[in-house]
Design a protein around this motif. Structure first.
Motif, short mmCIF file in Angstrom:
data_model
loop_
_atom_site.label_atom_id
_atom_site.label_comp_id
_atom_site.label_asym_id
_atom_site.label_seq_id
_atom_site.Cartn_x
_atom_site.Cartn_y
_atom_site.Cartn_z
N ARG A 73 0.02 -2.27 -9.43
CA ARG A 73 -0.86 -1.50 -8.72
C ARG A 73 -0.59 -1.28 -7.18
N PHE A 74 -1.21 -0.54 -6.44
CA PHE A 74 -0.96 -0.21 -5.21
C PHE A 74 -1.11 -1.54 -4.20
N GLU A 75 -2.09 -2.26 -4.60
CA GLU A 75 -2.54 -3.47 -3.81
C GLU A 75 -1.25 -4.38 -3.85
N SER A 76 -0.32 -4.35 -4.77
CA SER A 76 0.84 -5.29 -4.84
C SER A 76 2.08 -5.08 -3.76
N ILE A 77 2.05 -3.70 -3.35
CA ILE A 77 2.92 -3.40 -2.69
C ILE A 77 2.68 -3.85 -1.30
N PRO A 78 3.77 -4.67 -0.70
CA PRO A 78 3.62 -5.23 0.76
C PRO A 78 2.94 -4.39 1.69
N THR A 79 1.97 -4.57 2.46
CA THR A 79 1.42 -3.92 3.26
C THR A 79 2.10 -3.33 4.55
N ASP A 80 2.90 -4.27 5.00
CA ASP A 80 4.00 -3.96 6.09
C ASP A 80 5.11 -2.78 5.56
N TRP A 81 5.27 -2.87 4.36
CA TRP A 81 6.32 -1.73 3.72
C TRP A 81 5.40 -0.64 3.83
N ILE A 82 4.42 -0.41 3.31
CA ILE A 82 3.35 1.00 3.59
C ILE A 82 3.29 1.34 4.75
N ASP A 83 2.96 0.46 5.72
CA ASP A 83 2.65 0.84 7.06
C ASP A 83 3.55 1.53 7.83
N VAL A 84 4.81 1.44 7.35
CA VAL A 84 5.89 1.96 8.36
C VAL A 84 6.36 3.18 7.57
N LEU A 85 5.82 3.45 6.33
CA LEU A 85 6.52 4.60 5.59
C LEU A 85 5.98 6.09 6.47
N SER A 86 7.06 6.74 6.57
CA SER A 86 7.05 8.09 7.04
C SER A 86 5.76 8.86 6.43
N ARG A 87 5.07 9.38 7.38
CA ARG A 87 3.99 10.21 7.09
C ARG A 87 2.82 9.81 6.05
N LYS A 88 2.80 8.72 6.34
CA LYS A 88 1.66 7.76 5.42
C LYS A 88 0.49 8.44 5.25
N GLU A 89 -0.17 9.16 6.20
CA GLU A 89 -1.15 9.67 6.19
C GLU A 89 -1.35 10.80 5.28
N ASP A 90 -0.17 11.59 5.36
CA ASP A 90 -0.16 12.71 4.55
C ASP A 90 0.01 12.57 3.04
N ILE B 84 -2.56 7.24 -9.18
CA ILE B 84 -1.74 8.16 -8.40
C ILE B 84 -1.06 7.58 -7.17
N HIS B 85 -1.93 7.07 -6.40
CA HIS B 85 -1.55 6.29 -5.25
C HIS B 85 -0.43 5.07 -5.56
N SER B 86 -0.85 4.34 -6.86
CA SER B 86 0.22 3.29 -7.14
C SER B 86 1.45 3.99 -7.45
N ALA B 87 1.36 5.07 -8.03
CA ALA B 87 2.83 5.65 -8.70
C ALA B 87 3.67 6.15 -7.43
N LEU B 88 2.76 6.87 -6.53
CA LEU B 88 3.46 7.78 -5.44
C LEU B 88 3.77 6.95 -4.39
N PHE B 89 2.95 5.78 -3.90
CA PHE B 89 3.49 5.12 -2.93
C PHE B 89 4.47 4.02 -3.29
N GLY B 90 4.36 3.49 -4.72
CA GLY B 90 5.51 2.83 -5.16
C GLY B 90 6.68 3.35 -5.25
N LEU B 91 6.76 4.69 -5.56
CA LEU B 91 8.16 5.42 -5.55
C LEU B 91 8.60 5.59 -4.08
N ALA B 92 7.81 6.07 -3.12
CA ALA B 92 8.24 6.24 -1.95
C ALA B 92 8.66 5.01 -1.11
N VAL B 93 8.06 3.88 -1.52
CA VAL B 93 8.46 2.79 -0.68
C VAL B 93 9.74 2.06 -1.19
#
Length: 322
Positions: free
Chosen positions: A291-308, A6-15
């Motif tokens: 997988r989630f770990e393959s998404i560049p960390t710097d892309w995830i870190d700037v994502l709006s409402r990451k914690e939500d 679920i993390h892999s899919a939703l973060f992959g999509l949002a990024v």
């Protein structure tokens, strides 16, 4: 942070969505000269870096609703609340909404049954249901194919009820299902083709003419047109407009042509056109595959409402991931 499908899919999509927002509507020629290589801001919609669009907003609304239970009425109301700027906007306001989606949500506000709200004409085949359908995978993954199709049809029909849009969502989720079952992307693709073709040939779901629209993806014979594998097509043969079939073909082409999350999603963006949606549709699948770990960390870190988003993923995973 412990992550799962679920993390892999939703973060992959949002990024993927956020990468595409600044260059939405830019054509391929422009992006050949000015390719997107990293997460950037502003551009088309003048939004800060890491801002996702209606694609992710409606995806999160669907996921949020599924955290409680499957209820089409609740899903429809979540979509309406988003349009009224009450839930799942990146910065407190809606800056992009498709025409068909807007009409459907207005109809729901006026009391229309959500299943009957979406446009059902051939002109109502934008990619507005495909872009948000991915969280439904985790609810339907253990159902028989007949029930999977029925649920997908209902959820697509909230905004897009034409059978072509429904079939695009069905094919997309059938492929994603094979991935979460542990198959590599090639075996998953082959099994999807076999299962979808068998199901459509043995159920009165659509006309042969409508099924033939998906001949490039399903590799079915149409008249005297030579069957050619989707991944063998040249880039010039791939369209990346807001038409649902273009989006699905472009997304699967990118998935099959590249072998990591970053290159796959950047290629989707640099095809131009409806960049945020192609990025989102590709990104969700690429997240599941790599997988989630393959998404560049710097892309995830700037994502709006990451914690939500993390909290939403955790909540949905608690209900559906064993």
């Amino acid at each position: 942070m412990k992550t799962n499908n679920i993390h892999s899919a939703l973060f992959g999509l949002a990024v993927g969505d956020a990468l595409g927002v600044p260059v939405e509507f830019k054509d391929r020629a422009y992006l050949k000269q000015n390719p997107v290589k990293e997460m950037i801001g502003f551009g088309t919609h003048h939004q800060p870096v890491g801002t996702w669009s209606d694609d992710s907003s409606l995806t999160f609304c669907l996921a949020d609703s599924l955290c409680k239970k499957y209820d089409v009425n609740d899903i429809g109301q979540k979509f309406v609340k988003w349009a009224n700027e009450e839930v799942w906007t990146p910065h407190g306001r809606v800056f992009d909404i498709g025409i068909s989606t807007d009409r459907a949500l207005y109809a729901i506000e006026q009391g229309t049954n959500p299943i009957l709200a979406g446009g059902a004409s051939e002109m109502d085949n934008g990619n507005g249901s495909l872009m948000r359908i991915l969280p439904l995978l985790f609810y339907i993954k253990d159902f028989k194919i007949e029930k999977r199709f029925d649920v997908i049809k209902d959820v697509s029909s909230i905004t897009h009820a034409h059978i072509r849009s429904v079939l695009a969502c069905f094919i997309y989720l059938e492929y994603a299902l094979q991935i979460v079952k542990g198959n590599d992307k090639w075996i998953a693709y082959s099994k999807m083709q076999k299962n979808v073709t068998h199901f459509l040939n043995n159920n009165a779901i659509c006309s042969q003419t409508e099924m033939n629209k998906f001949y490039k993806i399903l590799e079915i014979q149409v008249d005297d047109v030579k069957i050619q594998k989707l991944y063998e097509l040249e880039e010039t043969e791939i369209n990346s407009s807001g038409y649902v079939l273009d989006t699905l073909e472009a997304s699967l082409w990118c998935i099959l042509r590249f072998d990591n999350y970053k290159d796959t999603v950047l290629k989707a963006i640099n095809l131009g056109g409806d960049t945020d949606t192609t990025g989102a549709v590709v990104g969700g699948l690429a997240g599941l595959i790599y997988r989630f770990e393959s998404i560049p960390t710097d892309w995830i870190d700037v994502l709006s409402r990451k914690e939500d988003i993390i909290k939403l993923c955790d909540k949905l995973a608690k209900k559906y991931e064993n």
